[in-house]
Design an enzyme around this catalytic site. Sequence first.
Site, short mmCIF file in Angstrom:
data_model
loop_
_atom_site.label_atom_id
_atom_site.label_comp_id
_atom_site.label_asym_id
_atom_site.label_seq_id
_atom_site.Cartn_x
_atom_site.Cartn_y
_atom_site.Cartn_z
N MET A 59 0.66 -1.12 0.05
CA MET A 59 0.14 0.00 -0.15
C MET A 59 0.63 1.09 -0.01
SD MET A 59 -2.98 -1.02 2.64
CE MET A 59 -4.03 0.23 2.24
N HIS A 60 0.20 2.20 -0.21
CA HIS A 60 0.74 3.77 0.05
C HIS A 60 1.79 4.40 -1.01
CE1 HIS A 60 -1.36 3.03 3.58
NE2 HIS A 60 -0.21 2.24 4.02
N ASP A 64 -2.76 -5.12 0.31
CA ASP A 64 -1.98 -6.32 0.91
C ASP A 64 -2.81 -6.86 1.96
OD1 ASP A 64 -0.87 -4.54 2.21
OD2 ASP A 64 1.15 -5.14 1.51
#
Length: 498
Positions: free
Chosen positions: A77-78, A233
């Site tokens: 992520m991110h 995830d």
Amino acid sequence: MYLGLDLGTSGLKGVVIDDNGNLMAQESAELSVSTPQSTWSEQDPLSWWQACVEVIGLLQQRLDLSKLNAIGLSGQMHGATLLDAQGNVLRPCMLWNDGRSQSQCQTLMTQCPEFVERSGNLVMPGFTAPKVQWVRENEPNIFAQISHVLLPKDYLVYRLTGVFSTDCSDAAGTLWLNPKTRQWDDVLLAATGLTQQNMPTVFEGCDVIGRLSDEVAEQLKLPVISVVAGGGDNAVGAVGMGITRPGQGLLSLGTSGVYFAVSESHKANPENTVHAFCHALPNRWHQMGVTLSAANSLSWLAKTADLSVQALLEALEHSEKTQTSVIFLPYLSGERTPHNDPYAQGQFVGLNNATTLDDMTLAVLEGVAFSLLDCQNALALAGSDVADLSLIGGGARSAFWRQLLSNVLAKRLVYRDGGEVGPGLGAARLALLGDKQQAGEEIESLIETYCQLPDVLDSHEPDVTQAGYYQKKYDLYKAFYQATAHLNQPLSELLNPT
């Protein structure tokens, strides 16, 4: 057959399941991370595509992929993946554990107080919005060329289909999404100089967003099949482990560590540094605490000792050592829950001439467990509590570590079939759901049928005779961070003056 692609930090995995959800094959390709400066962490998005091609090629050596029905994706992520108007990558992706945007976080919360209220989360350096703000302030020429901002797995979706898409679970980790509405928030985008034109369309994780392009299908030797939106995830790992209902919990021991609890609504609790995001399935949300260096801490020690992780664990088990006076703070990449401190430093405390490598290995396992106990305590304050936890991630393969975690958390831990490929399995399940949903089947019925808890391989009950030892060490663990936290940023500046 259904293919799940899981884009992690250290590698990309491909998992194939059959129409009944049974695992048929898995393959992986390694990825590397660049750290050009202290607190920086980057990857080349082109390496993700190369790994994707490699993994599909490896799977084709084992299975006839001409029979694939759909593809789903899971991703770290991110990460800020910035593209120009032609779809070219503008700079290396700033990853989830990149901590350079601390000052931008403070500025965004000061200049746009709505950030916390509308996103439901504190502005932290790990998230995407402050990363893009850092680019805006430090690389204005790059910022001026941004046409699209994508998350890592969404870049792969774009390469596969030509479609700019994302999903609620991953998009919630950008801080530009309002988790209540599950759509982009114009106010939050404007705070970082962006509009919805820069953002991909938001779907639910099991929604079909398009099909493989003819060019890519020919390159990969695959049929022109459907691709679903996928998810972040942790949420997709939960789908893989059947963690879809409120009250269920998941512990992920990957590069980072995640304590994940499903909720029936968006329950923001930023004051306890708890992340409150959308789940990868419709009408579901989750809360989670995150420690930035879980299995990574053990990998770091193994690399430093010039040994494998397996060798470290085997030596520790052979020593029969279950207690040590050494304490480890696993803050090799800073820390999120509960400190929100990108400058936090990893530390060994209590080393002396009698200290052995086994002591240090045990201290690392305990330190990561204590960081997850921090997460558990933060979630409890936020109103989330679970009776037992399913485990996923590479670190969960160690029965010794699983038992230690059970002791520290005072929870029953369950290791289930497929736990080592949880997000990949979940991505394949999303592909299956999307394919059958497109054929007219109702999504809640599909979730009930295909997102069951996998078979239990092992379970661990806490050893109450060890409770006093762990409580004393946990108290010391917290005290050493508090005693040294004021040194972290000056130390970082002194040792890394650039």
